[in-house]
Scaffold this motif. Structure first.
Motif, PDB file in Angstrom:
ATOM      1  N   ARG A 314      65.682  10.609-132.122  1.00  0.00           N
ATOM      2  CA  ARG A 314      66.536  11.351-130.943  1.00  0.00           C
ATOM      3  C   ARG A 314      66.271  12.776-131.293  1.00  0.00           C
ATOM      4  N   ASN A 315      65.296  13.396-130.244  1.00  0.00           N
ATOM      5  CA  ASN A 315      64.783  14.659-130.292  1.00  0.00           C
ATOM      6  C   ASN A 315      63.984  15.106-131.703  1.00  0.00           C
ATOM      7  N   GLU A 330      71.338   7.388-126.512  1.00  0.00           N
ATOM      8  CA  GLU A 330      71.533   8.185-125.428  1.00  0.00           C
ATOM      9  C   GLU A 330      70.159   7.997-124.792  1.00  0.00           C
ATOM     10  N   ASP A 333      66.125   8.283-126.235  1.00  0.00           N
ATOM     11  CA  ASP A 333      66.167   7.866-127.751  1.00  0.00           C
ATOM     12  C   ASP A 333      64.969   6.427-127.733  1.00  0.00           C
TER      13      ASP A 333
END
Length: 355
Positions: A314-315, A330, A333
């Motif tokens: 994630r990020n 989220e 993802d």
């Protein structure tokens, strides 16, 4: 500073011979063969010139024999000079006619090899280049590159979406036999990577066999494609950081992986067996990366049904299955999961083979 690769293992010398014939020699050989066949027909007509009749002046000279031979070999004749004896007719039937066929085959084959084939190959190359979108580039078709191509095909990638770059003719012949698109060239050069549209590729695998060459390929590719995912094989641990700095997204060290397997086997033989199962070409399970599905958003990683979730990115931050961040998936993802391998399924159809 690049550290030198480990010294190569000594192998028994292997006899090699360059098998490609120069164009001028191949052309000369064909011309010589055609002239030799025509010479056979000319000699037969000359020694049996009494079996020929000239309907123009009644006499058969050497010039008439040369003329009659060339006309008969290239066409069926005009009727001004004709064979009149049985022996002359049998010679034309069983010698000159096969000579005519062989000469035409030589002419047609030469025209195909030196003109039509080259035009065809240039046109086909342009078509292949225009079709290259979302393809995978494999720079180097040695041991690692060969295994990578085989695994890509097994994972469902079409063969015409895999492009192998290698300067060695034998390596390209092997890759061509697998049905993938090949290009003879140096992957460290801009022109080579531009020819395979590296900016339009979906991923690139670098397995050049030498750390310095592999890192230079990564630098060149990263300069031409800023967002391209690049995986590289590095032999020396000291060069792993340099490969990352050059722009590689994934750096794989075969020696480190082998050490990991060996160390795992000391604490339990099944640990190494499972790791080999994940990494092997025909393992029962395999790792799979994908984007989170819309219906999975808001659910925990443990609720996915496509496989066993192991990690979430994630990020650009990774979270393991035990961390609280993966309890709610989220948008955006990336999921790493273990899925059963589809070893019972046939590979994608053979679609293109670049000759």
């Amino acid at each position: 500073m690049l550290r030198p690769d480990p010294p190569p293992v000594e192998r028994s010398p292997v006899l090699r011979q360059r098998g490609r014939t120069p164009i001028w020699l191949a052309l000369s050989w064909r011309i010589g063969l055609a002239l030799a066949l025509i010479g056979v027909a000319l000699a037969g007509h000359w020694f049996d010139r009494t079996g020929l009749r000239d309907n123009v002046d009644g006499s058969v000279s050497f010039v008439d024999v040369v003329y009659f031979t060339m006309i008969t070999v290239t066409t069926v004749g005009y009727g001004d000079i004709v064979p009149v004896t049985d022996r002359a007719r049998m010679f034309d039937t069983f010698v000159v006619t096969p000579v005519r066929l062989f000469v035409w085959l030589i002419f047609l084959g030469t025209a195909y090899d030196f003109l039509l084939k080259r035009v065809w190959e240039r046109w086909r190359m342009r078509v292949l280049q225009n079709d290259l979108h979302g393809h995978i580039i494999v720079a180097g078709h040695g041991t690692s590159g060969t295994e990578a191509v085989a695994e890509l095909i097994r994972r469902g990638n079409y063969r015409d979406k895999i492009v192998v770059i290698d300067p060695r003719a034998d390596a390209l012949d092997k890759a061509e036999g697998e049905g993938v698109v090949v290009l003879a060239g140096d992957a460290t050069r801009n022109t080579t990577l531009e020819a395979v549209h590296v900016a339009r590729a979906s991923a690139m695998i670098v397995a050049a066999g030498r750390d310095d060459t592999s890192i230079l390929i990564v630098l060149t590719a990263r300069r031409l494609a800023a967002t391209l995912p690049i995986s590289v094989v590095i032999r020396s641990e000291d060069n792993e950081a340099l490969a990352t700095q050059a722009g590689a997204n994934t750096v794989i060290n075969p020696a480190s992986f082998a050490g990991l397997l060996l160390a795992g086997s000391t604490s339990g033989p099944h640990l190494a067996d499972y790791m080999m199962d994940l990494a092997g070409l025909h393992g029962a399970v395999s790792l799979h990366e994908r984007a989170v599905a819309p219906h999975e958003i808001g659910k925990p990683l443990s609720a996915i049904t496509t496989g066993m979730g192991l990690r979430v990115y994630r990020n650009e931050v990774r979270y393991g299955f035990w961390q609280p961040e993966v309890h709610v998936l989220e948008t955006g993802d990336r999921i790493i999961e273990v899925v059963p391998s589809k070893t019972d399924q046939a590979p994608p159809p053979f679609r293109h083979r670049n000759r």
